[in-house]
Motif scaffolding. Structure first.
Motif, PDB file in Angstrom:
ATOM      1  N   SER A   1       0.719  -1.208  -0.599  1.00  0.00           N
ATOM      2  CA  SER A   1      -0.338  -0.270  -0.303  1.00  0.00           C
ATOM      3  C   SER A   1       1.037   1.468  -0.499  1.00  0.00           C
ATOM      4  CB  SER A   1      -0.831  -0.083   1.815  1.00  0.00           C
ATOM      5  OG  SER A   1      -0.016   0.115   2.299  1.00  0.00           O
ATOM      6  N   GLN A   2       0.386   2.512  -0.073  1.00  0.00           N
ATOM      7  CA  GLN A   2       0.975   3.619  -0.076  1.00  0.00           C
ATOM      8  C   GLN A   2       1.689   3.945   0.964  1.00  0.00           C
ATOM      9  OE1 GLN A   2      -1.900   7.057  -0.912  1.00  0.00           O
ATOM     10  NE2 GLN A   2      -0.128   8.131  -1.721  1.00  0.00           N
ATOM     11  N   ASP A   3       1.162   3.403   2.345  1.00  0.00           N
ATOM     12  CA  ASP A   3       2.220   2.929   3.463  1.00  0.00           C
ATOM     13  C   ASP A   3       2.539   2.553   4.069  1.00  0.00           C
ATOM     14  OD1 ASP A   3      -0.314   1.841   4.358  1.00  0.00           O
ATOM     15  OD2 ASP A   3      -0.906   2.714   5.531  1.00  0.00           O
ATOM     16  N   MET A   4       3.133   1.665   2.836  1.00  0.00           N
ATOM     17  CA  MET A   4       3.897   0.424   2.705  1.00  0.00           C
ATOM     18  C   MET A   4       3.657  -0.453   3.277  1.00  0.00           C
ATOM     19  SD  MET A   4       6.026   1.578   0.844  1.00  0.00           S
ATOM     20  CE  MET A   4       4.852   2.816  -0.220  1.00  0.00           C
ATOM     21  N   ARG A   5       2.323  -0.651   3.412  1.00  0.00           N
ATOM     22  CA  ARG A   5       1.627  -2.116   4.510  1.00  0.00           C
ATOM     23  C   ARG A   5       2.004  -3.061   3.453  1.00  0.00           C
ATOM     24  NH1 ARG A   5      -3.287  -2.210   6.421  1.00  0.00           N
ATOM     25  NH2 ARG A   5      -3.789  -0.971   4.528  1.00  0.00           N
ATOM     26  N   LEU A   6       2.264  -4.309   3.889  1.00  0.00           N
ATOM     27  CA  LEU A   6       2.264  -5.404   2.435  1.00  0.00           C
ATOM     28  C   LEU A   6       0.704  -5.841   3.017  1.00  0.00           C
ATOM     29  CD1 LEU A   6       3.686  -7.104   1.022  1.00  0.00           C
ATOM     30  CD2 LEU A   6       4.088  -8.811   3.099  1.00  0.00           C
ATOM     31  N   LEU A   7      -0.123  -5.590   1.997  1.00  0.00           N
ATOM     32  CA  LEU A   7      -1.202  -6.084   1.914  1.00  0.00           C
ATOM     33  C   LEU A   7      -2.200  -7.038   1.698  1.00  0.00           C
ATOM     34  CD1 LEU A   7      -2.917  -3.226   0.253  1.00  0.00           C
ATOM     35  CD2 LEU A   7      -3.020  -3.236   2.532  1.00  0.00           C
ATOM     36  N   LYS A   8      -0.969  -7.679  -0.057  1.00  0.00           N
ATOM     37  CA  LYS A   8      -1.499  -9.484   0.114  1.00  0.00           C
ATOM     38  C   LYS A   8      -0.027 -10.083  -0.853  1.00  0.00           C
ATOM     39  CE  LYS A   8      -5.815  -9.089  -1.871  1.00  0.00           C
ATOM     40  NZ  LYS A   8      -6.698  -9.994  -0.606  1.00  0.00           N
ATOM     41  N   ILE A   9       0.614 -11.215  -0.719  1.00  0.00           N
ATOM     42  CA  ILE A   9       1.289 -11.587  -1.767  1.00  0.00           C
ATOM     43  C   ILE A   9       1.160 -13.332  -2.070  1.00  0.00           C
ATOM     44  CG2 ILE A   9       2.516 -11.618   0.754  1.00  0.00           C
ATOM     45  CD1 ILE A   9       2.638 -14.188   1.743  1.00  0.00           C
ATOM     46  N   SER A  10       1.784 -13.044  -3.167  1.00  0.00           N
ATOM     47  CA  SER A  10       1.806 -14.443  -4.262  1.00  0.00           C
ATOM     48  C   SER A  10       0.326 -14.031  -4.800  1.00  0.00           C
ATOM     49  CB  SER A  10       1.442 -16.092  -3.093  1.00  0.00           C
ATOM     50  OG  SER A  10       2.306 -15.808  -2.295  1.00  0.00           O
ATOM     51  N   GLN A  11       0.267 -13.104  -5.555  1.00  0.00           N
ATOM     52  CA  GLN A  11      -0.948 -13.056  -6.828  1.00  0.00           C
ATOM     53  C   GLN A  11      -0.474 -12.873  -7.917  1.00  0.00           C
ATOM     54  OE1 GLN A  11      -4.115 -11.759  -4.189  1.00  0.00           O
ATOM     55  NE2 GLN A  11      -3.093 -12.699  -3.490  1.00  0.00           N
ATOM     56  N   TYR A  12      -1.663 -14.356  -8.318  1.00  0.00           N
ATOM     57  CA  TYR A  12      -1.566 -13.888 -10.266  1.00  0.00           C
ATOM     58  C   TYR A  12      -1.956 -12.688 -10.079  1.00  0.00           C
ATOM     59  CZ  TYR A  12      -2.615 -14.725 -15.006  1.00  0.00           C
ATOM     60  OH  TYR A  12      -2.822 -15.426 -15.971  1.00  0.00           O
ATOM     61  N   PHE A  13      -1.097 -11.935 -11.103  1.00  0.00           N
ATOM     62  CA  PHE A  13      -1.282 -10.621 -11.808  1.00  0.00           C
ATOM     63  C   PHE A  13      -1.750 -10.944 -13.613  1.00  0.00           C
ATOM     64  CE2 PHE A  13       0.662  -6.048 -12.519  1.00  0.00           C
ATOM     65  CZ  PHE A  13      -0.523  -5.568 -12.531  1.00  0.00           C
ATOM     66  N   SER A  14      -2.845 -10.196 -13.725  1.00  0.00           N
ATOM     67  CA  SER A  14      -3.371 -10.722 -15.266  1.00  0.00           C
ATOM     68  C   SER A  14      -3.915  -9.332 -15.837  1.00  0.00           C
ATOM     69  CB  SER A  14      -4.260 -11.106 -15.349  1.00  0.00           C
ATOM     70  OG  SER A  14      -4.100 -11.871 -16.640  1.00  0.00           O
ATOM     71  N   PRO A  15      -2.988  -8.024 -16.592  1.00  0.00           N
ATOM     72  CA  PRO A  15      -3.053  -6.879 -16.840  1.00  0.00           C
ATOM     73  C   PRO A  15      -3.389  -6.918 -17.891  1.00  0.00           C
ATOM     74  CG  PRO A  15      -0.938  -6.426 -16.530  1.00  0.00           C
ATOM     75  CD  PRO A  15      -1.229  -8.048 -15.512  1.00  0.00           C
ATOM     76  N   LEU A  16      -4.280  -6.318 -18.920  1.00  0.00           N
ATOM     77  CA  LEU A  16      -5.098  -6.316 -20.098  1.00  0.00           C
ATOM     78  C   LEU A  16      -3.472  -5.871 -20.785  1.00  0.00           C
ATOM     79  CD1 LEU A  16      -8.593  -5.291 -20.009  1.00  0.00           C
ATOM     80  CD2 LEU A  16      -7.702  -6.972 -19.802  1.00  0.00           C
ATOM     81  N   ILE A  17      -4.018  -6.423 -21.476  1.00  0.00           N
ATOM     82  CA  ILE A  17      -2.448  -5.680 -22.727  1.00  0.00           C
ATOM     83  C   ILE A  17      -3.417  -4.353 -23.649  1.00  0.00           C
ATOM     84  CG2 ILE A  17      -1.438  -5.975 -25.388  1.00  0.00           C
ATOM     85  CD1 ILE A  17      -1.762  -9.048 -24.526  1.00  0.00           C
ATOM     86  N   PRO A  18      -2.660  -2.944 -23.334  1.00  0.00           N
ATOM     87  CA  PRO A  18      -3.374  -1.804 -23.700  1.00  0.00           C
ATOM     88  C   PRO A  18      -3.455  -2.396 -25.423  1.00  0.00           C
ATOM     89  CG  PRO A  18      -1.402  -1.450 -22.885  1.00  0.00           C
ATOM     90  CD  PRO A  18      -1.763  -3.097 -22.623  1.00  0.00           C
ATOM     91  N   LYS A  19      -4.388  -1.887 -26.270  1.00  0.00           N
ATOM     92  CA  LYS A  19      -4.313  -1.704 -27.747  1.00  0.00           C
ATOM     93  C   LYS A  19      -3.998  -0.713 -27.758  1.00  0.00           C
ATOM     94  CE  LYS A  19      -8.963  -3.417 -28.616  1.00  0.00           C
ATOM     95  NZ  LYS A  19     -10.004  -3.909 -29.420  1.00  0.00           N
TER      96      LYS A  19
END
Length: 148
Positions: free
Chosen positions: A80-98
Motif C-alpha cells: 500500500s501507499q503507507d508501505m503495508r504489505l497487503l497481499k502476497i503470492s498474487q497472480y497478476f493479469s493486466p490487460l494488454i493495452p491496444k
C-alpha cells in the motif's frame, strides 16, 4: 517518499547478496485500495496474512519467501501507499493495452506484466528483482533498470 525508502531497502538487500534458491520478486505499489486490480491468490489457503512490518522487515520477509523451497515465492506481492504489505503470492493479469507502442521485448513474463500493470490508474509503480538480483522499476508503462 516512503516508496523511495522501500526501493533503497530493496537495493541494499540485493547488494548484500541473494539467498540460495532466490526465484526473483515482483512488488506492486498501489496508490489507494486494490480496487479492480486484476489479481487472484495463487495459494488456496489464507497464508498471506502478514503482521505490520516496517519497511526493512517487509523487504527482508519478501526476500525470505522468494525461494524455491517456500510455497509463497511465486506471483506478485501488493504493498500500500503507507508501505503495508497487503497481499502476497498474487497472480497478476493486466490487460494488454491496444495501441501501446512501448512494449519491451526479450524479457520474461514478470517484466512484461510489470510494464502493462504499471499503466493501471491505482498502481504507482512495480518493482521486479531478477533471479540474479537486478532491480527494475516500471512506471506508466516504462521499465527501467536500477543500477546497482
Amino acid at each position: 517518499m516512503k516508496q523511495e525508502l522501500f526501493l533503497k531497502a530493496i537495493n541494499d538487500a540485493s547488494k548484500r547478496g541473494l539467498p540460495a534458491g532466490f526465484t526473483g520478486l515482483g512488488i506492486i505499489f498501489i496508490d489507494r485500495d486494490i480496487g479492480m486490480l486484476p489479481i487472484s491468490p495463487l495459494l488456496s489457503e489464507d497464508c498471506y496474512y502478514v503482521e505490520a512490518f516496517d519497511i526493512q522487515e517487509t523487504v527482508n520477509f519478501l526476500f525470505s519467501i522468494s525461494n524455491v523451497r517456500d510455497k509463497r515465492h511465486d506471483g506478485f506481492h501488493v504493498v500500500s501507499q503507507d508501505m503495508r504489505l497487503l497481499k502476497i503470492s498474487q497472480y497478476f493479469s493486466p490487460l494488454i493495452p491496444k495501441g501501446f507502442n512501448e512494449t519491451v521485448f526479450d524479457v520474461g513474463a514478470r517484466y512484461r506484466t510489470a510494464q502493462y500493470g504499471s499503466l493501471y490508474e491505482n498502481v504507482s509503480s512495480i518493482i521486479v528483482i531478477s533471479q540474479k538480483g537486478k532491480v527494475s522499476i516500471a512506471k506508466d508503462g516504462i521499465v527501467e533498470l536500477i543500477v546497482k
